[in-house]
Design an enzyme around this catalytic site. Structure first.
Site, short mmCIF file in Angstrom:
data_model
loop_
_atom_site.label_atom_id
_atom_site.label_comp_id
_atom_site.label_asym_id
_atom_site.label_seq_id
_atom_site.Cartn_x
_atom_site.Cartn_y
_atom_site.Cartn_z
CG ASP A 41 -5.79 -5.60 2.62
OD1 ASP A 41 -6.17 -6.48 2.89
OD2 ASP A 41 -5.77 -5.04 1.62
CG HIS A 65 -4.84 -0.72 -0.38
ND1 HIS A 65 -4.85 -0.15 1.07
CD2 HIS A 65 -5.02 -1.92 -0.45
CE1 HIS A 65 -5.07 -1.44 1.55
NE2 HIS A 65 -5.35 -2.37 0.90
CB SER A 121 -0.83 0.05 1.26
OG SER A 121 -1.81 1.12 1.20
#
Length: 841
Positions: free
Chosen positions: A130, A39, A12
């Site tokens: 995540d 992401h 990310s």
């Protein structure tokens, strides 16, 4: 095609740098496929493919729906999509509507299901949690997990969360991670895992299991040998050793590796509401039936053996709480969650889980049974207090009893046949008649099928029938007793405390005995502050009676009713005034007319931390001592006095209770109002925080890409500047309004332009060359057709002027490019050549 490893990389914020370092160390032919999950902003065209392609020799492409994955390729997630792998194909889908955004967990879980032991999950730089649940799924499937170390991660939230599970096989910087990955997948024993498990010698296996038992206290001899061998085989590849014998030597020197192998064998992986169909059946059929059957006792006992980190136990507790609340009843619910792993039990007891569990829990349940706590989700106290976590080895420790439901899923599949039989015997014994047993989808009852009714074959739910007495002997055989456990657990500290208490008690009895001797052997009772009998001397059976019903040591309930009034009043006066109270001639019934007793109550002063005691003496009238003041007992007067005291005490208590009730009501209303405001504010903040986190991650990723592009543009711009500076070609760049935007230094030798002239219309300058092309400029700008003309600006000086459109990639033309070349020498050469031809003729 032969099976190959698939590596999922989750990143990310700050992940681009980590991905570049990783793939820079990956050769063109590694034998593995790589899938990059990031992401990304949904509306922004990602430059990730181009950015990674410049740092690796491995082909990079953006994932297209349904593409068949190939080794030695890098596949990059497109913006606004989620990816899953199924039977070797990559499939795109729209993001799930439920927050938070968890594309990494989504892919990792599918990777675990599709690839099993050939799955490798890597958690790189990023914020949030995540990937945490995804690495758990990969480990459960026998795969490998790598985590970026904190020192090299620009944002350590995501790798830290994955590492906190204790499941990471490697914690390294990205470049080293790539090198270790290649060593692992190319290791001969690891490559052999694709076909068969490693054969470990019996002696070596016993020594390895013994080492684990010695350090962790967990005995894995009951586990299937093939399962243990495959875990050892994988750890040998990670340690880069040659065979089990070398690995045994390594274990003997590395307690940390022993712990890691033990963690691998335990497979402590679970999640909330795992297998949704099972929990739908529990909610709609099984639990309502249990509640109906237990309605009379309003009590429920549930056991979850092998609970790991507690998600299964909490999921059942949430379902029970839902059903009980809907019935508007109060139940005594006890859920016993046990596991052999101490670390997992401690984790479960905290009830604190990463935000990524939101993917497994319905939003309404998440809002009702969880609260935000330090960037994670905390189980609410109403659920936590229902679950009792304890360390237990189901094969050796006593089972629970009178249980209504047992959820023992995916434990038996790791045990050998004899151990499975032993566990099933204990589970059968633990259940009430009519109790329910829930097993994993790959597990069976074995030789206990006749003891259960099948409720649902697909979901593996069974109901106990008959009596369990036939199996009691098998259950209790070899089980340590509570007395044995107590004897083992007692230590020097507890013995020392007991010795000190005993000394204090002996000192108290010495003082009491001295008083008794002074009273010439009179019957005496020693009472505590609650008027409960601690000790008795003389003949207490003459004055005490045990009544039917619940047992009590309260002296007022044990003495005859005729004596109770006098004793109650004397105790009250003695306690209130801290003085000796004596009544003479207290009448008794049942021993003939006129039988009386003298009563004496004396407070015993407390010393140090001892509790206050009260001495009660019963004396025959003729044996009573003359010393001390004595009052003739008058039942009427004593009753009136006692009633007055009780009424005064009652009024005082009523006043205090009323005041306390009013204060409590006011406080309660204030707290409710404040709580509602806080809940509303908290929900808004949670929603805003999740949105900001998502936007922040997308912006960080986007910013990183832009920074990379800016760096490339700076290099390109420098190249262009140097080219224009060193070029002898006079070039003028005009914008859409035909104003100066840029010109090369060579232009100043033809037209006297200055740097401050940028932005002025070209036709504003008085110069013969500009005047000659003034009419061509708007025409070329309009139709885009180039203009090439030659002009004599000064006597003998000729220039070729070329006017073309300013082309832009991916957009319409905007502006003009005017190129000026000095062709005087060429014109003179052509003139001389023409003159020679004329003179020759």
């Amino acid at each position: 095609m032969a099976p190959f490893y698939v590596v999922g990389l989750g990143a990310s914020a700050g992940g681009l740098e980590a991905l570049r370092d990783f793939f820079a160390a990956v050769p063109a032919e590694s034998g593995a496929a790589f899938v990059v999950i990031q992401h990304l902003a949904p509306a922004h065209r990602s430059q990730m493919v181009e950015l990674l392609a410049t740092h690796t020799t491995v082909p990079v492409s953006q994932i297209e729906d349904g593409v068949v994955i190939q080794p030695d390729h890098i596949y990059v997630i497109p913006p606004g999509k989620w990816v899953r792998i199924f039977r070797g194909g990559l499939f795109l889908s729209e993001p799930q509507k439920r927050a938070p955004i968890l594309p990494i967990d989504y892919f990792f879980r599918s990777l675990a299901e599709d690839r099993g032991e050939l799955a490798i999950g890597i958690a790189l730089s990023g914020t949030g949690s995540d990937g945490t649940l995804g690495v758990r799924a990969i480990k459960e499937a026998g795969g490998t997990v790598m985590v970026q170390d904190e020192a090299s991660a620009r944002f350590s939230g995501m790798p830290d969360s994955a590492g906190a599970t204790g499941l990471a096989d490697y914690v390294l910087p990205p470049a080293e991670m790539a090198r270790e990955l290649l060593l692992f997948i190319r290791h001969p024993l690891v490559a052999q895992m694709k076909e068969a498990a490693l054969k470990v010698g019996e002696t070596t296996m016993q020594k390895i299991v013994s080492l684990i038992h010695e350090q962790t206290g967990i005995d894995f001899t009951s586990y299937k040998q093939s399962t243990v061998a495959r875990r050892i085989q994988r750890r040998i590849g990670i340690a880069q050793l040659a065979n089990p014998e070398e690995y045994l030597e390594f274990l003997e020197q590395s307690p940390q590796e022993v712990a890691m192998l033990g963690r691998d064998l335990l497979i402590n992986v679970t999640r909330f509401f795992r297998d949704g169909e099972v929990f739908d059946l529990l909610r709609g059929e099984i639990l309502p039936a249990i509640l109906k059957h237990a309605a009379a006792r309003k009590a429920l006992r549930i056991w979850v053996p092998g609970c790991a980190t507690g998600e299964e136990a909490y999921s059942i507790a949430i379902l029970v709480q839902e059903l009980v609340t809907a019935r508007g009843e109060k139940w005594d619910v006890k859920i016993f969650a046990t596991d052999v792993d101490k670390v997992s039990i401690e984790y479960a007891g905290r009830g604190l889980y990463p935000k990524s569990i939101a993917a497994d829990i319905a939003p309404e349940l998440l809002a009702r049974f969880f609260v935000q706590e330090s960037g994670a989700l905390q189980i609410r106290p109403e659920i936590r207090k229902q679950v009792v976590f304890a360390r237990q080895n189901i094969l050796h420790d006593p089972p629970f009893t009178k249980v209504d439901l047992i959820s023992c899923r995916n434990l038996l599949i790791y045990l050998r046949a004899d151990s499975q039989k032993k566990v099933m015997t204990r589970l059968h014994f633990a259940l009430r008649p009519g109790g329910y047993l829930l097993l994993g989808t790959s597990e069976a009852l074995g030789d206990r099928e006749s003891a259960f009714e099948t409720v649902n074959t697909k979901m593996r739910i069974f109901q106990k029938r008959g009596d369990s007495s036939a199996y009691i002997e098998d259950v209790v055989k070899g089980v340590p007793t509570a007395a044995d456990s107590l004897a083992r657990s007692s230590g020097s500290a507890s013995q020392e405390r007991m010795s000190q208490a005993k000394k204090q008690q002996e000192k108290l009895w010495e003082r009491i005995s001295a008083r008794l001797m002074a009273e010439f052997g009179t019957t005496c009772l020693v009472l505590n502050e609650k008027y409960e009998i601690l000790h008795s001397f003389g003949q207490p059976q003459r004055f005490l009676r045990v009544h039917p019903g619940k047992a009590s040591l309260s002296v007022l309930k044990l003495v005859p009713r005729a004596l109770s009034l006098a004793l109650s009043g004397a105790l009250h006066r003695a306690a209130k005034g801290q003085q000796t109270v004596t009544y003479s001639g207290v009448p008794l019934q049942g021993r003939g007319r006129g039988w009386t007793v003298d009563l004496k109550v004396e407070p015993l002063a407390a010393e140090l931390d001892q509790t206050r005691a009260m001495l009660v003496f019963f004396q025959e009238p003729q044996a009573a001592r003359a010393a001390g003041e004595s009052h003739e007992f008058d039942p009427s007067r004593e009753s009136i006095t006692r009633i007055a005291d009780l009424e005064a005490a009652l009024e005082s208590a009523k006043g205090k209770l009323q005041a306390a009730t009013e204060d409590e009501e006011t406080t309660k209303q204030e707290l409710q109002a404040a709580n509602e405001e806080l809940l509303a504010g908290n929900e808004e903040l949670q929603s805003s925080n999740e949105e900001l986190e998502s936007v922040n991650e997308e912006l960080t990723t986007l910013n990183t890409e832009y920074q990379q592009k800016i760096s490339e543009l700076i290099v390109s711009n420098n190249d262009l500047e140097n080219f224009l500076r060193t070029s002898d070609v006079a070039t003028i760049f005009l914008d859409a309004a035909l104003c100066l935007r840029r010109f090369t230094p060579s232009v100043t030798r033809v037209i006297p332009l200055q740097a401050h002239d940028i932005g002025r219309p070209l036709t504003n300058f008085a110069h013969p060359l500009i005047a000659a092309v003034a009419e061509d400029l708007p025409r070329v700008a309009a139709d885009g057709k180039a203009s090439i003309k030659t002009f004599e600006t000064v006597q003998g000086v000729w220039h070729l002027v070329r006017i073309t459109s300013y082309r832009r990639q991916g957009a319409s033309d905007c502006g003009l490019v005017v190129t000026i070349l000095d062709v005087s020498a060429l014109h003179r050469a052509e003139s001389n050549s023409g003159e020679r031809k004329l003179s020759g003729e």
